[in-house]
Design a protein around this motif. Structure first.
Motif, PDB file in Angstrom:
ATOM      1  N   TRP A  21       0.808  -1.392   0.041  1.00  0.00           N
ATOM      2  CA  TRP A  21       0.026   0.154  -0.007  1.00  0.00           C
ATOM      3  C   TRP A  21       0.769   1.229  -0.061  1.00  0.00           C
ATOM      4  CZ3 TRP A  21       0.862   3.080   4.185  1.00  0.00           C
ATOM      5  CH2 TRP A  21       1.069   2.694   5.190  1.00  0.00           C
ATOM      6  N   TYR A  22       2.141   1.209   0.583  1.00  0.00           N
ATOM      7  CA  TYR A  22       2.836   2.440   0.318  1.00  0.00           C
ATOM      8  C   TYR A  22       3.572   2.770  -0.712  1.00  0.00           C
ATOM      9  CZ  TYR A  22       5.906   6.038   2.470  1.00  0.00           C
ATOM     10  OH  TYR A  22       6.117   7.300   2.634  1.00  0.00           O
ATOM     11  N   SER A  23       3.543   1.690  -1.735  1.00  0.00           N
ATOM     12  CA  SER A  23       4.156   1.842  -3.074  1.00  0.00           C
ATOM     13  C   SER A  23       2.950   2.412  -3.844  1.00  0.00           C
ATOM     14  CB  SER A  23       4.519   0.441  -3.742  1.00  0.00           C
ATOM     15  OG  SER A  23       3.325  -0.355  -3.876  1.00  0.00           O
ATOM     16  N   SER A  24       1.842   2.383  -3.423  1.00  0.00           N
ATOM     17  CA  SER A  24       0.571   3.168  -4.171  1.00  0.00           C
ATOM     18  C   SER A  24       0.871   4.693  -4.311  1.00  0.00           C
ATOM     19  CB  SER A  24      -0.657   2.593  -3.449  1.00  0.00           C
ATOM     20  OG  SER A  24      -1.030   3.254  -2.224  1.00  0.00           O
ATOM     21  N   VAL A  25       1.619   4.927  -3.519  1.00  0.00           N
ATOM     22  CA  VAL A  25       2.094   6.657  -3.375  1.00  0.00           C
ATOM     23  C   VAL A  25       2.641   7.010  -5.014  1.00  0.00           C
ATOM     24  CG1 VAL A  25       3.421   8.391  -2.530  1.00  0.00           C
ATOM     25  CG2 VAL A  25       2.010   6.944  -0.832  1.00  0.00           C
ATOM     26  N   GLY A  26       3.568   5.952  -5.250  1.00  0.00           N
ATOM     27  CA  GLY A  26       4.324   6.024  -6.563  1.00  0.00           C
ATOM     28  C   GLY A  26       3.273   5.755  -7.645  1.00  0.00           C
ATOM     29  N   TRP A  27       2.441   4.882  -7.437  1.00  0.00           N
ATOM     30  CA  TRP A  27       1.528   4.282  -8.510  1.00  0.00           C
ATOM     31  C   TRP A  27       0.650   5.472  -8.885  1.00  0.00           C
ATOM     32  CZ3 TRP A  27       2.473   0.895 -12.133  1.00  0.00           C
ATOM     33  CH2 TRP A  27       3.311   0.071 -11.639  1.00  0.00           C
ATOM     34  N   GLY A  28       0.155   5.989  -7.738  1.00  0.00           N
ATOM     35  CA  GLY A  28      -0.761   7.146  -8.030  1.00  0.00           C
ATOM     36  C   GLY A  28      -0.287   8.229  -8.422  1.00  0.00           C
ATOM     37  N   GLY A  29       0.977   8.575  -8.120  1.00  0.00           N
ATOM     38  CA  GLY A  29       1.605   9.601  -8.894  1.00  0.00           C
ATOM     39  C   GLY A  29       1.583   9.439 -10.352  1.00  0.00           C
ATOM     40  N   MET A  30       2.246   8.288 -10.825  1.00  0.00           N
ATOM     41  CA  MET A  30       2.312   7.889 -12.094  1.00  0.00           C
ATOM     42  C   MET A  30       0.822   7.946 -12.802  1.00  0.00           C
ATOM     43  SD  MET A  30       5.124   4.971 -12.282  1.00  0.00           S
ATOM     44  CE  MET A  30       4.802   4.075 -10.791  1.00  0.00           C
ATOM     45  N   ILE A  31      -0.035   7.314 -12.408  1.00  0.00           N
ATOM     46  CA  ILE A  31      -1.329   7.300 -12.915  1.00  0.00           C
ATOM     47  C   ILE A  31      -2.002   8.915 -12.866  1.00  0.00           C
ATOM     48  CG2 ILE A  31      -3.630   6.456 -12.587  1.00  0.00           C
ATOM     49  CD1 ILE A  31      -2.437   3.777 -11.474  1.00  0.00           C
ATOM     50  N   GLY A  32      -2.017   9.607 -11.977  1.00  0.00           N
ATOM     51  CA  GLY A  32      -2.212  10.945 -12.070  1.00  0.00           C
ATOM     52  C   GLY A  32      -1.729  11.794 -13.017  1.00  0.00           C
TER      53      GLY A  32
END
Length: 185
Positions: free
Chosen positions: A53-64
Motif C-alpha cells: 500500500w505504501y508503493s501506491s503513493v508512487g503508482w498514484g503519482g504515475m497514474i495521476g
C-alpha cells in the motif's frame, strides 16, 4: 481578464487554507493504514502488505500524471474550464468517490466486516490475535506509551515515516505555491 497560473505569485489565503486542510487530513493516512493492516494481518504478513500500500503513493503519482497529460492534450476551446482546473476537478472527484466507497464499505476490523460470514469473522479475529495483533482497545495504557517511547524500532519507524512524508508534502505544496492564481495585466 482571466485568472491564470504564473510562477512567483503570492499564495492566496484561500489556497493556503485549502493546502493546510489537505495536509491535516493527509497526515492520518500512513498511521491509519498501519493500524488497519494490523487489524487484518498477522505480524509476519504485515510488512509485505504495508510495502504494497505504501508503493501506491508512487503508482498514484504515475497514474495521476498520465491522466493530467491526457487532459492537457484536450482542445481548450471545447472545455468550459481551464485545463489545470479540469485536472483538479477530475482527480478530486475520483478521490471523493473512493473516499465515499471506503467510508461505507471498509470495516475497521475483521470482527465487523460485513463481507465475511460470522464463522469467517471468528476465524479471522482468532488468526490475528494469535500473534498479539489485531485486537483494538480504546483504553489508553500509560505503560504502552512508555514502552513505545523507549523502543528503538518505534523510533526507526517514526524517523522513516517523517523522512518520507515531509519531503513529499514539501514538494507537492511548493510546486503549487510556485504556480498560483494571479490576474492578467
Amino acid at each position: 481578464m482571466l485568472s491564470t497560473l504564473r510562477p512567483g505569485n503570492v499564495l492566496s489565503p484561500l489556497l493556503t487554507l485549502t493546502l493546510s486542510h489537505a495536509g491535516f487530513f493527509e497526515a492520518a493516512v500512513t498511521p491509519g493504514l498501519s493500524l488497519m493492516t494490523g487489524f487484518y494481518y498477522m505480524r509476519s504478513e504485515a510488512p509485505l502488505r504495508q510495502t504494497i500500500w505504501y508503493s501506491s503513493v508512487g503508482w498514484g503519482g504515475m497514474i495521476g500524471s498520465l491522466m493530467a497529460a491526457g487532459i492537457e492534450k484536450a482542445n481548450q476551446n471545447s472545455l468550459k474550464v481551464p485545463k489545470w482546473e479540469l485536472i483538479f476537478i477530475v482527480l478530486g472527484a475520483i478521490t471523493i468517490a473512493w473516499g465515499a466507497v471506503l467510508f461505507f464499505f471498509l470495516a475497521d476490523g475483521p470482527s465487523n466486516a460485513f463481507w465475511l460470514r460470522p464463522e469467517q469473522r471468528t476465524l479471522a479475529v482468532a488468526r490475528v490475535a494469535q500473534g498479539g495483533v489485531g485486537i483494538k482497545s480504546r483504553k489508553f495504557k500509560t505503560e504502552q506509551m512508555w514502552e513505545a517511547l523507549v523502543d528503538p524500532k518505534a523510533w526507526c519507524l517514526t524517523i522513516a515515516m517523517f523522512g518520507s512524508s515531509v519531503p513529499n508534502g514539501i514538494l507537492v505544496r511548493s510546486s503549487l505555491s510556485v504556480a498560483t492564481v494571479r490576474k492578467d495585466d
